[in-house]
Design a protein around this motif. Sequence first.
Motif, short mmCIF file in Angstrom:
data_model
loop_
_atom_site.label_atom_id
_atom_site.label_comp_id
_atom_site.label_asym_id
_atom_site.label_seq_id
_atom_site.Cartn_x
_atom_site.Cartn_y
_atom_site.Cartn_z
N SER A 238 -66.11 16.55 47.83
CA SER A 238 -65.21 16.54 48.76
C SER A 238 -66.13 16.21 50.17
O SER A 238 -67.26 16.40 49.96
CB SER A 238 -64.53 17.93 48.82
N ILE A 239 -65.34 16.08 51.26
CA ILE A 239 -66.22 15.84 52.45
C ILE A 239 -66.16 17.39 53.12
O ILE A 239 -65.10 17.99 53.32
CB ILE A 239 -65.66 14.86 53.25
N TYR A 240 -67.34 17.49 53.35
CA TYR A 240 -67.69 19.05 53.88
C TYR A 240 -68.90 19.23 54.84
O TYR A 240 -69.68 18.57 54.68
CB TYR A 240 -67.58 20.24 53.06
N SER A 241 -68.60 20.02 55.90
CA SER A 241 -69.91 20.33 56.55
C SER A 241 -70.10 22.05 56.53
O SER A 241 -69.29 22.34 55.77
CB SER A 241 -69.89 19.91 58.13
N TYR A 242 -71.03 22.54 57.40
CA TYR A 242 -71.18 24.08 57.37
C TYR A 242 -70.27 24.51 58.60
O TYR A 242 -70.29 25.92 58.72
CB TYR A 242 -72.43 24.35 57.54
N ASN A 243 -69.50 23.77 59.36
CA ASN A 243 -68.69 24.31 60.12
C ASN A 243 -67.40 23.47 60.64
O ASN A 243 -67.31 22.84 61.31
CB ASN A 243 -69.50 24.45 61.47
N ASP A 244 -66.62 23.34 59.54
CA ASP A 244 -65.53 22.36 59.70
C ASP A 244 -64.36 23.34 60.43
O ASP A 244 -64.13 24.58 60.14
CB ASP A 244 -65.02 22.09 58.10
N ARG A 245 -63.59 22.58 61.24
CA ARG A 245 -62.58 23.09 62.25
C ARG A 245 -61.29 22.34 61.75
O ARG A 245 -61.51 21.04 61.62
CB ARG A 245 -62.90 23.21 63.55
N PRO A 246 -60.11 22.95 62.16
CA PRO A 246 -58.81 21.97 62.21
C PRO A 246 -58.92 20.95 63.18
O PRO A 246 -59.75 21.20 64.32
CB PRO A 246 -57.83 23.08 62.37
N ASP A 247 -58.36 19.89 63.09
CA ASP A 247 -58.07 18.85 64.09
C ASP A 247 -57.96 19.41 65.54
O ASP A 247 -57.05 19.98 65.67
CB ASP A 247 -57.11 17.83 63.73
N GLY A 248 -58.62 19.00 66.59
CA GLY A 248 -58.59 19.39 67.94
C GLY A 248 -59.22 20.60 68.22
O GLY A 248 -59.12 21.28 69.43
N GLU A 249 -59.94 21.43 67.25
CA GLU A 249 -60.45 22.83 67.28
C GLU A 249 -61.85 22.42 67.42
O GLU A 249 -62.33 21.83 66.60
CB GLU A 249 -59.96 23.75 66.36
N ILE A 250 -62.55 23.03 68.49
CA ILE A 250 -64.09 23.03 68.37
C ILE A 250 -64.62 24.47 68.32
O ILE A 250 -63.91 25.41 68.38
CB ILE A 250 -64.32 22.42 69.79
N ASP A 251 -65.85 24.58 67.93
CA ASP A 251 -66.67 25.83 67.68
C ASP A 251 -68.13 25.56 68.18
O ASP A 251 -68.90 25.84 67.42
CB ASP A 251 -66.47 26.18 66.37
N PRO A 252 -68.33 25.44 69.64
CA PRO A 252 -69.81 25.11 70.08
C PRO A 252 -70.51 26.60 69.91
O PRO A 252 -71.88 26.37 69.97
CB PRO A 252 -69.39 24.96 71.49
N GLU A 253 -69.95 27.79 69.69
CA GLU A 253 -70.76 28.86 69.62
C GLU A 253 -71.16 28.99 68.02
O GLU A 253 -71.73 29.90 67.63
CB GLU A 253 -70.25 30.02 70.03
N LEU A 254 -70.58 27.99 67.27
CA LEU A 254 -70.73 28.24 65.94
C LEU A 254 -70.41 29.60 64.96
O LEU A 254 -71.00 30.15 64.23
CB LEU A 254 -72.23 27.74 65.34
N LYS A 255 -69.40 30.12 65.73
CA LYS A 255 -68.69 31.44 65.14
C LYS A 255 -68.31 31.35 63.73
O LYS A 255 -68.27 32.19 63.03
CB LYS A 255 -67.47 31.64 65.99
N HIS A 256 -67.96 30.04 63.33
CA HIS A 256 -67.42 30.07 61.63
C HIS A 256 -68.69 29.20 61.05
O HIS A 256 -68.12 28.87 59.75
CB HIS A 256 -66.16 28.94 62.09
N PRO B 299 -70.18 12.53 40.35
CA PRO B 299 -68.77 12.29 41.23
C PRO B 299 -69.36 11.54 42.80
O PRO B 299 -70.32 11.81 43.08
CB PRO B 299 -68.17 13.46 41.23
N THR B 300 -68.47 11.07 43.41
CA THR B 300 -68.54 10.47 44.75
C THR B 300 -67.50 10.89 45.57
O THR B 300 -66.59 11.22 44.91
CB THR B 300 -68.57 9.02 44.86
N VAL B 301 -67.50 10.86 46.96
CA VAL B 301 -66.39 11.27 47.57
C VAL B 301 -65.43 10.47 47.61
O VAL B 301 -65.35 9.39 47.07
CB VAL B 301 -66.90 11.47 49.01
N PRO B 302 -64.18 11.11 47.73
CA PRO B 302 -62.89 10.35 47.56
C PRO B 302 -62.94 9.05 48.36
O PRO B 302 -63.17 9.27 49.66
CB PRO B 302 -61.83 11.23 48.29
N GLY B 303 -62.49 8.04 47.79
CA GLY B 303 -62.83 6.79 48.72
C GLY B 303 -63.89 6.13 48.71
O GLY B 303 -63.92 4.82 49.25
N PHE B 304 -64.90 6.42 47.91
CA PHE B 304 -66.08 5.64 47.90
C PHE B 304 -66.17 4.34 47.23
O PHE B 304 -66.64 3.59 47.64
CB PHE B 304 -67.18 6.74 47.27
N GLY B 305 -65.24 4.38 46.21
CA GLY B 305 -65.39 3.25 45.32
C GLY B 305 -66.55 3.22 44.26
O GLY B 305 -66.75 4.28 43.98
#
Length: 451
Positions: free
Chosen positions: A103-121, A342-348
């Motif tokens: 899957s596609i992931y980072s260590y600080n994923d947020r819903p669209d339109g939401e930011i977290d510059p203090e990295l609380k999540h 496995p590869t990420v979805p849509g990789f081909g």
Amino acid sequence: MSELLIYQSKGEGELFIQQSAQQLTNRPKPEGDKVTVTLDEKETFQEIDGFGASFTDSAAYLIHQVLDMEQQAEVMTRLFDPSEGIGISVLRNPMGASDYARSIYSYNDRPDGEIDPELKHFSIAHDEEDIIPLLHKARKLNPEVKLFASPWSAPAWMKTSGSMKTGELKKEYYPAFAEYFARYIQAYREKGLDIYAVTPQNEPLYEPSHYPSMKMLAEAQAEFVRDYLKPAFVSHGLHTKILCYDHNWDRPDYPTTVLEQAMEQVDGVAWHWYGGKPSAQSEVFEKFPNKEVHFTEGSGGEWIPPFEQAFSNVMRTGIEILRNHSKSFILWNMALDEQNGPTVPGFGNSTCRGIVQVNQQTRELVYTLDYYALAHFSKIIRPGALRIASESSEEAIRSVAFVNKDASRAVVLFNDSEQEAAVSLKLQGAEIIAFPMPAKSALSIRIPAGH
């Protein structure tokens, strides 16, 4: 002569076979002049950190979840144990998703339109399932294992694209991304794992749209490292090394620019093999001799399909990487499945090859040619080894040599010609051993101290 430790590969089915000196020398010698490979311990070069590959999300999942406990113990031993296996000693892991993730992931994923510059999540919870347990097992088998880490992308909300795919890091999030690195290193340390080195961005000049990527030009990388990343490390008391670039040999101007603009904040340069020549490593090293050289990614795959060419490519290129000052030689995925995923979805369609193959349908475990090619280096050249000069009287007999910390000498040879050769290995003017080398064969020799 019986004390020599010798491994030979002569083709498919004859990979990394241990030989006695008598077995090696008793074969009929080819006619013609003897090729002499001369070692010179007076001329020394770089110290080795090690050899290895990557526990991508895909590789870690296959080894940790698909294999049963007995298979997992076997493969980890054969990969990491210096005595029972090939003693892999460097791991370069993605920080978040790469192309080889489920899957596609980072260590600080947020819903669209939401930011977290203090990295609380901020959280490395994803890595706690498969990656971190395997890192601990690797370290238990080989305490000398060093961990490198590289992001394929910053979290989507930090980027101009608003996605983990494509786009650049927004200037206003340089401080947050620097803190993201610091949090990652601290979180891993809390799990008992030290991160030895990081790069600011994997392949910063490549911006594919089918898997996580982030464009980062040289000037931007220099500014990010100089003004944000290194200061963040200093403020948190972190001593993790920073390696710039992390891309192909064909653009030595990129690391040159970064080093010119952020000299004091950068520890070295990381390289990949998908373009250009290994000599680029030396070209930059000669300008900046106090900066380390590392080779951090090279994958074998179906673009070099026949067995001999593919095995030869890893041997030939590995030797040249080390002869051009690299302290490490790191291939790509530790494991892939029967579909090269496995590869990420849509990789081909994936054409890469893992160090091992784990069949998801049958659970069959196969050690690929990359495993055996890597073994020629990692088994006899141990962490802390110092490269010494080695010269061949015939260009086609490629060589690289080291003195290990226990004073043993390690020599890797590859016959890159179409003819068998008679080879003599000399040290301080005396012949150590003479033997035939079949065409396209590889030979690793460890000479004990005092021999």
